[in-house]
Design a protein around this motif. Structure first.
Motif, mmCIF file in Angstrom:
data_model
loop_
_atom_site.group_PDB
_atom_site.id
_atom_site.type_symbol
_atom_site.label_atom_id
_atom_site.label_comp_id
_atom_site.label_asym_id
_atom_site.label_seq_id
_atom_site.Cartn_x
_atom_site.Cartn_y
_atom_site.Cartn_z
ATOM 1 N N UNK A 130 0.736 -1.153 0.059
ATOM 2 C CA UNK A 130 -0.018 0.093 0.096
ATOM 3 C C UNK A 130 0.843 1.257 0.003
ATOM 4 N N UNK A 131 0.540 2.249 -0.583
ATOM 5 C CA UNK A 131 1.179 3.287 -0.797
ATOM 6 C C UNK A 131 0.345 4.746 0.009
ATOM 7 N N UNK A 132 -0.697 4.719 0.309
ATOM 8 C CA UNK A 132 -1.386 5.758 0.967
ATOM 9 C C UNK A 132 -2.382 5.376 2.111
ATOM 10 N N UNK B 165 3.623 -0.760 4.716
ATOM 11 C CA UNK B 165 4.250 -1.455 4.281
ATOM 12 C C UNK B 165 4.166 -1.310 2.528
ATOM 13 N N UNK B 166 5.064 -0.410 2.105
ATOM 14 C CA UNK B 166 5.211 -0.163 0.650
ATOM 15 C C UNK B 166 5.601 -1.513 -0.389
ATOM 16 N N UNK B 167 6.325 -2.159 0.016
ATOM 17 C CA UNK B 167 7.336 -3.337 -0.649
ATOM 18 C C UNK B 167 6.984 -4.763 0.333
ATOM 19 N N UNK B 168 6.094 -5.503 -0.042
ATOM 20 C CA UNK B 168 6.129 -6.682 0.555
ATOM 21 C C UNK B 168 7.152 -7.462 0.567
ATOM 22 N N UNK B 169 7.849 -7.695 -0.742
ATOM 23 C CA UNK B 169 9.010 -8.397 -0.952
ATOM 24 C C UNK B 169 10.159 -7.898 -0.047
ATOM 25 N N UNK B 170 10.427 -6.794 0.191
ATOM 26 C CA UNK B 170 11.500 -6.105 1.109
ATOM 27 C C UNK B 170 11.010 -6.816 2.380
ATOM 28 N N UNK C 21 -1.063 -8.265 -1.068
ATOM 29 C CA UNK C 21 -0.630 -8.793 -2.300
ATOM 30 C C UNK C 21 0.219 -7.840 -3.246
ATOM 31 N N UNK C 22 1.020 -8.296 -4.214
ATOM 32 C CA UNK C 22 1.468 -7.318 -5.032
ATOM 33 C C UNK C 22 0.711 -6.882 -5.956
ATOM 34 N N UNK C 23 0.118 -5.408 -5.981
ATOM 35 C CA UNK C 23 -0.474 -5.029 -6.857
ATOM 36 C C UNK C 23 -0.148 -4.821 -8.552
#
Length: 413
Positions: free
Chosen positions: A47-49, A55-60, A78-80
C-alpha cells in the motif's frame, strides 16, 4: 481428512501515531512468534497511501522476515500488478524465493486502494484486466520461457529470467474480495485463492457463490481448482474468558472501524460505532459472525461453521490488527496455537481417547496393583512399613499403585 492449515495476514492496519521504525520491528517480531508457534503461512500487503497501511514493498519486508524465521511460508498479500512492470515483479519474487530458501508464495491483486491508483495515474477501470495480463506473463517467465510482449502499459523484448524460482513451482495465489474477478482469475489459471471479503457476515455467507465462480472459470479454461488451495480470512481476538477478550479488544476495534473504515476510507454504508460494546456486538455478535472476540472454544465454533458454510477450505488466515495492546495480541495468537489449532486438526484426540480408555477400564489394570502388593508382602520390613504409609508418600505411578492406605489399615488392625 487433510489437516487445516493456519496463517496470518498483515495488511497492515496500524493506527497512526506510533514510531514507524518500532512498528516495523514489532511486525517482524510477530512473524518470528507465529513461526515458532507452528503457523503455516504469513502474508503482508502493498500500500502507498491511507496512513494506516504502511508497508510499500511486501518483498522487502518478507526478505527481512525470512532471516528471522525457519519454516513458515511467506506470501505477498498482495503485489498490486498494475503498479509494476511484470518483468520486475517476476524478478523480485524469484529473488525472494531464493533469499527465503524456497518459502515464497506469489500473491497478486489489482490494487485495493483507489488512492494508490490515483497516485500512480492508473484508471481503476483498467486494473483488473491489467492484473490478468501481467499474471499470464509472469507465470510464463517463472516457467523459463523467453517472452516478447507489447501492451498499452509495458513492453518486453526477448525477456527471460536468468534465475528461475528455487521452488520447482512457485505457488501463485490471487486475492478475491467482493467482485467475481479474483475467483474467475484463479479458475482461469488453475491457481490458489485468498478470500479477503470473508471478514463480514455477508462475505462469509457468499463464499459458496464465490467458489462457484472459480469452478465455472476453471471448467471454461480446461483447468482445475482445489479447495486445498483456498485461503479464507477471519478476524479474532482470543483470551481466557469472553469478557476479558471483549474488554481487551473493544476500544481498539472501535477506533479501527471509526477512524479507518469510516473516516479514512469512507466505505459506503458504514456508520461509526457508538461504544466499545456496540463495536463488539456489531462485529462479533450473532450466530454467523465472521469475527470472534472470545475464547478458544468460540473460535473453534466459528471455524467449524465456516467449513460447513463454505463447503471446505485449505487454510484459515487470521487478520492481524491492533485492536488489543501488543502484549494481549501476542497472547491471543499464542492461545490460538495452543488450543484452537490442535482442536481443529485433532492433535489431542488420541490423548483424550487414551485417558478415557484408562478411566473406563480401571478394573483391567488392578492386577498391576496386586503385583506391587505381592512384592511388598514378600519382604518383612516392607510389609511392616505399610503401617507408616500416608497419602502421597509412595512414588508409584497411579496406574500401578495398590490401595496402600487400605492395606496399611489392615496391618494396624
Amino acid at each position: 481428512m487433510a489437516r487445516l492449515k493456519f496463517g496470518a495476514f498483515l495488511a497492515p492496519h496500524h493506527p497512526i501515531g506510533e514510531h514507524p521504525l518500532l512498528q516495523f520491528r514489532r511486525d517482524l517480531d510477530f512473524v518470528e512468534q507465529i513461526d515458532a508457534l507452528g503457523f503455516d503461512e504469513f502474508w503482508c500487503g502493498e500500500h502507498h497511501s491511507s496512513g494506516w497501511e504502511m508497508i510499500a514493498s511486501p518483498e522487502m519486508f518478507l526478505a527481512a522476515a525470512g532471516e528471522r524465521t525457519k519454516r513458515i511460508k511467506l506470501g505477498t498479500g498482495v503485489v498490486s500488478l498494475p503498479y509494476h512492470h511484470p518483468y520486475n515483479v517476476a524478478q523480485r519474487m524469484v529473488q525472494l524465493d531464493w533469499m527465503t530458501g524456497g518459502r515464497a508464495i506469489f500473491g497478486s491483486g489489482p490494487g485495493a486502494l483507489a488512492s494508490d491508483a490515483h497516485t500512480l495515474g492508473i484508471d481503476p477501470m483498467t486494473q483488473r484486466d491489467r492484473q490478468d495480463e501481467a499474471l499470464a506473463i509472469i507465470r510464463r517467465l517463472f516457467k523459463g520461457e523467453r517472452v516478447t510482449a507489447k501492451s498499452d502499459w509495458f513492453t518486453m523484448n526477448d525477456a527471460a529470467l536468468q534465475l528461475l524460482p528455487l521452488q520447482e513451482e512457485m505457488p501463485c495465489v490471487v486475492a478475491s474480495q467482493i467482485s467475481p474477478s479474483g475467483m474467475t482469475l484463479a479458475g482461469k489459471y488453475g491457481i490458489g485463492i485468498i478470500s479477503l471479503g470473508s471478514m463480514s457476515t455477508q462475505g462469509l455467507m457468499a463464499l459458496p457463490t464465490q467458489w462457484g465462480f472459480a469452478e465455472d472459470a476453471a471448467k471454461k479454461a480446461g483447468t482445475t481448482v482445489s479447495r486445498s488451495d483456498w485461503r479464507v480470512l477471519l478476524s479474532w481476538h482470543i483470551a481466557e474468558t469472553r469478557e476479558q477478550a471483549q474488554r481487551e479488544a473493544g476500544p481498539g476495534l472501535m477506533r479501527w472501524h471509526n477512524e479507518y473504515n469510516v473516516r479514512t476510507l469512507q466505505r459506503p454504508g458504514l456508520e461509526p460505532f457508538t461504544s466499545p460494546e456496540d463495536a463488539i456486538e456489531k462485529t462479533a455478535g450473532g450466530e454467523n459472525a465472521a469475527s470472534t472476540i472470545g475464547t478458544p472454544d468460540d473460535l473453534v465454533k466459528t471455524i467449524k461453521n465456516l467449513m460447513q458454510v463454505s463447503g471446505g477450505v485449505g487454510t484459515i488466515i487470521g487478520f492481524v490488527h491492533d485492536w488489543a495492546n501488543p502484549e494481549n495480541t501476542r497472547r491471543s495468537w499464542d492461545m490460538v496455537a495452543r488450543y484452537v489449532i490442535p482442536e481443529i486438526n485433532g492433535y489431542v484426540r488420541g490423548l483424550r481417547e487414551s485417558q478415557k480408555f484408562l478411566v473406563e477400564n480401571r478394573a483391567v489394570f488392578e492386577r498391576a496393583g496386586q503385583a506391587v502388593m505381592a512384592k511388598i508382602m514378600e519382604n518383612e520390613k516392607a510389609a511392616a512399613a505399610l503401617a507408616q504409609t500416608g497419602p502421597g508418600r509412595v512414588a508409584i505411578p497411579t496406574i500401578n499403585a495398590p490401595d496402600l492406605q487400605k492395606e496399611a489399615a489392615k496391618r494396624k488392625a
